[in-house]
Design a protein around this motif. Structure first.
Motif, short mmCIF file in Angstrom:
data_model
loop_
_atom_site.label_atom_id
_atom_site.label_comp_id
_atom_site.label_asym_id
_atom_site.label_seq_id
_atom_site.Cartn_x
_atom_site.Cartn_y
_atom_site.Cartn_z
N GLY A 1 0.80 -1.22 0.00
CA GLY A 1 0.00 0.00 0.00
C GLY A 1 0.83 1.26 0.00
O GLY A 1 0.46 2.26 -0.63
N THR B 1 -1.44 3.60 5.86
CA THR B 1 -1.44 2.74 4.69
C THR B 1 -2.85 2.25 4.41
O THR B 1 -3.52 1.76 5.32
CB THR B 1 -0.52 1.52 4.91
OG1 THR B 1 0.80 1.98 5.24
CG2 THR B 1 -0.45 0.66 3.66
N ARG C 1 -9.44 3.90 1.19
CA ARG C 1 -8.84 4.92 0.33
C ARG C 1 -9.14 6.33 0.82
O ARG C 1 -8.66 7.31 0.22
CB ARG C 1 -9.35 4.75 -1.10
CG ARG C 1 -8.98 3.41 -1.70
CD ARG C 1 -9.40 3.27 -3.14
NE ARG C 1 -8.60 4.14 -4.00
CZ ARG C 1 -8.46 3.97 -5.31
NH1 ARG C 1 -9.05 2.95 -5.91
NH2 ARG C 1 -7.74 4.80 -6.02
N PRO D 1 -5.03 0.31 -1.92
CA PRO D 1 -5.05 -0.84 -1.01
C PRO D 1 -4.92 -2.18 -1.72
O PRO D 1 -5.35 -2.34 -2.86
CB PRO D 1 -6.41 -0.73 -0.32
CG PRO D 1 -7.27 0.01 -1.30
CD PRO D 1 -6.35 0.95 -2.03
N ILE E 1 -5.43 -0.41 3.51
CA ILE E 1 -5.52 -1.88 3.52
C ILE E 1 -6.98 -2.27 3.71
O ILE E 1 -7.69 -1.67 4.53
CB ILE E 1 -4.68 -2.50 4.65
CG1 ILE E 1 -3.18 -2.20 4.47
CG2 ILE E 1 -4.89 -4.02 4.72
CD1 ILE E 1 -2.31 -2.68 5.63
#
Length: 515
Positions: free
Chosen positions: A59, A91, A147, A65, A93
Motif C-alpha cells: 500500500g 497505509t 482509500r 489498497p 488496507i
C-alpha cells in the motif's frame, strides 16, 4: 454467483487486485472464488504478521489498497502488530476476516472470538456482513474507507455462510470523499509566522514527503529561510540526488532536544509536536522548547498537497529555486565491517529508483547522512515501532513495484519475528536484497537499559538481550526457504556481495557480521 464471488468481483472492480493471504476453513469459499474470478493476484504468507506486513509495504508503494485474507479472530490477532505499523503509516488496507457461519457462533466453538473487538484498535472502519446479499456493497464500502483520507485500514468480517450463500451481483466502486482543505485564514497565519524573526521549522510527514511537494517546500525555504524536517519514522520519504533534502528528527532524545532547541516557531504539516519515543527519568516527553510557538497548518487527514500549494501561492515563491541535493556518493571502505562501512556501501551502490525498506533499528540509525546524496530512492520506515516489519514490507513493496530493486536493511532480532517472509520472496521471485545485521543481540535494548536508569544489570537481565546461545545461522535459514545467501565478515566482502546482489535479479540475503 455466491457471496464470496460477488465480493472478489467487487474488490477487483474497485481497484483491489492483490490479496495477501493465510486462509483457513471459514475462508475456503473466498479461496475458491479467487480461481473463478479473473484479475486478483494471490500471495501466500506463512504467518499472518507476514501477510499484514506485505499489505503495508504494498500500500505504501502502490498508493492504493491490497486485500488481506485472515482466519477468524486468532488469525487477525497474529497480524495485529504489523497492522499497528500500517495504521501509523496511514497505509490503505482492506482486511477480509473469515468468521463462523452466523448460526454457528452461538455454540462457542474453539475459534469463536470477538473479531470486531480485535479489529477496532487498528481499523478506521469495521463491519460484519449480515448476509450474502450484503457482501458486495460492504466490500465496496470497505475499499472506499481504506482509500479515504491519507489511507486507512478497513476490516470486513465475512461469516462463512454469507460467503457460500447465493448473491446477486458485484457492486460498483464508490466515490472516495475528498480531503478537507486548509482555510484562507490558516494560510495567512502560517505565511505570517514564516516571515517573523527567529527560527521557524516546518515539520512534516505523509504526502508532504513526495518529490513534488518537497520541491514547493524547498521554494518556501529558499524565500523565508525556514528549516524543513520530518518525523523520525515515516511511511514513505522520497530522498536522494536531485531532490530537496530535509532533516529527520533523531530517535535518541538528547540529540533530538539539541536539534530543536533553537526553534522559535514550529509549523506542523500532517504531524504532531515532536515527542520522545519513550519516557525517560528526568527527561522531557515533549522535545520542543517551552517558548516555542506551535502552528497547526494541516492535520494528516487533510489535503497536504493543496496546503503546500496554497502556502506557496500566498508567499509568491514560484520564481524561487529550491536547494536540491547534489549527487554525491561516499567512498567504499575497507577493513572492519561496521555500521559506517555498510552505510557507505549502501550510499555508493544503491541503484537509481531503489526502495529501502528499513528496520535496522540500532545498526542503521546513522545511515541518513551517507545516503542523502545517493541515487534517488524511496525510504520506508518502521512507523509504529513494532518490530518484525522489515522482511514482510520489503516483500509487499517488491510486489507493488516489480521493476524496482528493493533493499531491506534488517536487524537480526527483528527478522526472527517474521522470517517466513523469505519463503514468500522466493516463491514470488521478488527482486530484494535482504541485509541482516547480525550483532547477536537486541542491541537497541542494551542502550535503553542504560537510558532508563536501570542499575547494575546482571546475567539474567543481559540474557534477555543476547541472541548467541545458540548462534542463529542466517545463511542456513535463508537457504532452507529458497533464498541465495552469503555472509560478510569484513567491509570488502560486504561491498562485493552487495554489488553482486544488486546486479542479480531475484531475492538474496547478506548476513553482515557486526561482532
Amino acid at each position: 454467483m455466491n457471496g464470496a464471488e460477488s465480493l472478489v468481483k467487487t474488490l477487483v472492480k474497485s481497484g483491489v487486485d492483490v490479496c495477501f493471504t493465510n486462509p483457513g476453513t471459514s475462508e475456503m469459499h473466498f479461496v475458491a472464488a479467487l480461481d473463478h474470478v479473473e484479475g486478483m493476484r494471490c500471495v501466500l504468507g506463512l504467518f499472518e504478521g507476514v501477510v499484514t506486513g506485505m499489505a503495508d509495504g504494498y500500500g505504501r508503494m502502490a498508493d492504493r489498497p491490497s486485500s488481506t485474507l485472515l482466519h477468524l479472530g486468532p488469525g487477525l490477532g497474529n497480524g495485529l502488530a504489523n497492522l499497528h505499523n500500517a495504521k501509523k503509516a496511514h497505509t490503505p488496507i482492506v482486511n477480509i476476516v473469515g468468521d463462523h457461519a452466523t448460526y454457528h457462533v452461538e455454540y462457542d466453538a474453539p475459534l469463536t472470538a470477538d473479531i470486531e473487538g480485535i479489529a477496532k484498535p487498528v481499523s478506521s472502519w469495521v463491519k460484519t456482513s449480515k448476509s450474502s446479499k450484503d457482501i458486495a456493497r460492504d466490500g465496496a464500502e470497505a475499499v472506499m474507507a481504506a482509500r479515504s483520507g491519507p489511507g486507512q485500514i478497513a476490516t470486513l468480517i465475512l461469516p462463512a455462510n454469507t460467503a457460500w450463500d447465493e448473491a446477486n451481483s458485484a457492486a460498483n466502486p464508490l466515490n472516495v470523499p475528498p480531503q478537507s482543505k486548509i482555510s484562507n485564514e490558516t494560510i495567512t497565519g502560517i505565511a505570517k509566522a514564516l516571515c517573523e524573526d527567529g527560527e521557524t521549522l516546518i515539520h512534516m510527514t505523509g504526502r508532504a514527503l513526495r518529490e513534488d511537494t518537497l520541491n514547493l517546500l524547498g521554494k518556501i525555504q529558499s524565500k523565508t529561510g525556514c528549516r524543513l524536517s520530518c518525523m523520525t519514522s515515516n511511511g514513505r520519504w522520497q530522498r536522494g540526488a536531485g531532490r530537496v533534502a530535509i532533516e529527520r528528527i533523531q530517535y535518541p532524545i538528547d540529540i533530538a532536544l539539541k536539534q530543536l532547541e533553537t526553534v522559535k516557531n514550529l509549523i506542523l504539516l500532517g504531524t504532531k509536536v515532536p515527542v520522545a519515543f519513550f519516557a525517560y527519568p528526568n527527561k522531557p516527553s515533549v522535545l520542543i522548547p517551552d517558548s516555542c510557538k506551535v502552528f497547526q497548518m494541516a492535520d494528516i487527514d487533510m489535503d497536504l498537497v493543496y496546503a503546500v500549494e496554497a502556502l506557496a501561492d500566498e508567499l509568491d515563491v514560484h520564481n524561487h529555486q529550491p536547494t536540491k541535493q547534489e549527487y554525491s556518493k561516499p567512498e567504499l571502505m575497507s577493513g572492519k565491517l561496521t555500521s559506517e562501512s555498510i552505510a557507505c556501501a549502501l550510499g555508493n551502490l544503491m541503484p537509481e529508483n531503489a526502495i529501502i525498506a528499513d528496520e535496522s533499528v540500532s545498526s542503521g540509525r546513522g545511515f541518513m547522512p551517507f545516503t542523502q546524496g545517493a541515487n534517488p530512492h524511496d525510504w520506508l520506515a518502521l512507523t509504529g515501532g513494532s518490530i518484525g516489519l522489515g522482511l514482510p514490507y520489503a516483500t509487499g513493496a517488491a510486489i507493488a513495484c516489480p521493476d524496482r530493486k528493493v533493499i531491506c536493511t534488517e536487524g537480526d532480532g527483528s527478522a526472527m519475528y517474521t522470517l517466513q517472509a523469505l519463503w514468500t520472496q522466493a516463491r514470488e521471485g521478488c527482486d530484494i536484497v535482504n541485509i541482516i545485521f547480525n550483532n547477536g543481540s537486541y542491541a537497541i535494548l542494551k542502550g535503553e537499559l542504560a537510558n532508563v536508569g536501570a542499575k547494575n544489570p546482571g546475567r539474567k537481565a543481559l540474557d534477555m538481550m543476547e541472541l548467541d546461545r545458540p548462534e542463529i545461522e542466517w545463511g542456513a535459514l535463508a537457504k532452507g526457504m529458497g533464498i541465495q545467501a552469503t555472509r560478510a565478515t569484513d567491509a570488502d566482502e560486504f561491498n562485493d556481495q552487495l554489488s553482486r546482489a544488486i546486479d542479480s535479479p531475484g531475492p538474496h540475503l547478506i548476513e553482515a557480521m557486526l561482532r
